[in-house]
Write an enzyme that holds these catalytic residues in place. Structure first.
Site, PDB file in Angstrom:
ATOM      1  N   GLU A   1       1.003  -1.081   0.121  1.00 61.79           N
ATOM      2  CA  GLU A   1       0.006  -0.268   0.183  1.00 61.79           C
ATOM      3  C   GLU A   1       0.761   1.433  -0.355  1.00 61.79           C
ATOM      4  O   GLU A   1       0.554   2.084  -0.814  1.00 61.79           O
ATOM      5  CB  GLU A   1      -0.886   0.202   1.480  1.00 61.79           C
ATOM      6  CG  GLU A   1      -1.851  -1.262   1.735  1.00 61.79           C
ATOM      7  CD  GLU A   1      -3.048  -1.067   0.120  1.00 61.79           C
ATOM      8  OE1 GLU A   1      -3.674   0.526  -0.580  1.00 61.79           O
ATOM      9  OE2 GLU A   1      -3.476  -2.574   0.234  1.00 61.79           O
TER      10      GLU A   1
ATOM     11  N   ASN B   1       1.071   4.090  -3.221  1.00 66.08           N
ATOM     12  CA  ASN B   1       0.993   5.188  -2.788  1.00 66.08           C
ATOM     13  C   ASN B   1       2.220   6.408  -3.538  1.00 66.08           C
ATOM     14  O   ASN B   1       1.811   7.175  -3.966  1.00 66.08           O
ATOM     15  CB  ASN B   1       0.199   5.688  -1.312  1.00 66.08           C
ATOM     16  CG  ASN B   1      -0.617   5.339  -0.232  1.00 66.08           C
ATOM     17  OD1 ASN B   1      -1.878   5.230  -1.101  1.00 66.08           O
ATOM     18  ND2 ASN B   1      -0.754   5.409   0.040  1.00 66.08           N
TER      19      ASN B   1
ATOM     20  N   ARG C   1      -9.339   3.154  -7.820  1.00 63.31           N
ATOM     21  CA  ARG C   1      -8.603   3.036  -6.432  1.00 63.31           C
ATOM     22  C   ARG C   1      -9.843   2.983  -5.286  1.00 63.31           C
ATOM     23  O   ARG C   1     -10.348   4.010  -5.286  1.00 63.31           O
ATOM     24  CB  ARG C   1      -7.839   3.945  -6.437  1.00 63.31           C
ATOM     25  CG  ARG C   1      -6.685   4.510  -7.593  1.00 63.31           C
ATOM     26  CD  ARG C   1      -6.051   3.644  -7.383  1.00 63.31           C
ATOM     27  NE  ARG C   1      -4.883   2.877  -5.959  1.00 63.31           N
ATOM     28  CZ  ARG C   1      -4.583   2.093  -5.895  1.00 63.31           C
ATOM     29  NH1 ARG C   1      -4.457   1.251  -6.759  1.00 63.31           N
ATOM     30  NH2 ARG C   1      -4.457   1.688  -4.876  1.00 63.31           N
TER      31      ARG C   1
END
Lengths: 142, 98
Positions: A47, A51, A106
């Site tokens: 994650e 990002n 997303r």
């Protein structure tokens, strides 16, 4: 286990998401984590790196720096840093389901996953300077 | 790491059997393949089978939500099957019933 630390720098290419979580998994292996702990760590790394790729460097390829450190008491400290666009409002970015990416694809869950799957998460960011995410996980002794 | 998807059709039900590791990198290809099948077959129901998935981050949630919106637009529905403990933890966080 003795304390240990590694630092890896890699390009913000999506193919490196698997590399980053694989590298951290290999680093953590001597701590003998459970399957669930290892899965939590790999997911949080994925994650954080995603990002960087999607949000920090939206139109360019930049550098991502990952450090993994193990301290006494099976304490794992991970940092994922970029020199990208930064986050203007960290509190808002950490809200579940908030995303500046395509809402169709997303989920906006990145920080929520990191907070839920790790024991501690800190985010420092400056617009146009970059972002540093620090995550801690205590690997339980079996 | 790679991910893949195989399709099975039974009447108006399209099953997409996902496998491998689902992240932001692999989700893009999976999304294209599933959407192509939805467009071609126009199923009433899409089953996303996660039995073969060894790893999934929140990109998998985006994959489910995106397909769900597409199916709802034509009156169809999406269900999720074969959820492991790891995938289930992610789905619970997203309030998706496995």
């Amino acid at each position: 286990m003795n304390t240990n630390k590694v630092k890896i720098t890699f390009f913000s290419r999506s193919a490196n998401e698997a590399f980053a979580r694989g590298a951290v998994a290999a680093f953590v292996a001597p701590l003998d984590p459970t399957v669930a702990e290892l899965s939590d760590i790999k997911t949080a790394v994925s994650e954080a790196v995603t990002n960087c790729i999607v949000h920090a460097y939206p139109d360019t390829v930049g550098q991502i720096e990952l450090t993994a450190e193990v301290q006494e008491n099976q304490k794992l400290i991970l940092t994922i840093s970029d020199k990208g666009v930064g986050i203007e409002n960290i509190e808002r970015a950490m809200q579940p389901m908030f995303t500046t990416g395509s809402p169709e694809e997303r989920a906006g869950l990145g920080f929520a996953v990191m907070k839920s799957f790790m024991d501690e998460v800190k985010v420092r960011s400056k617009p146009q300077k970059g972002t540093k995410v620090t995550m801690v996980k205590y690997i339980r002794s079996r | 790491m790679t991910a893949d998807v195989e399709f099975m059709v039974a009447g108006e039900v399209l099953t997409a059997a996902l496998s491998g590791e689902i992240d932001h990198h692999t989700a893009a290809t999976l999304r294209e393949k599933v959407d192509e099948q939805i467009d071609r077959r126009m199923p009433k129901r899409l089953i996303l089978d996660f039995s073969g998935v060894g790893f999934m981050d929140s990109s998998g949630v985006g994959l489910i939500l995106g397909r769900s919106k597409r199916m709802q637009a034509t009156g169809g529905e999406v269900s999720v099957r074969g959820v492991s403990e790891q995938v289930g933890k992610m789905l619970r966080l997203a309030n998706i019933k496995g």
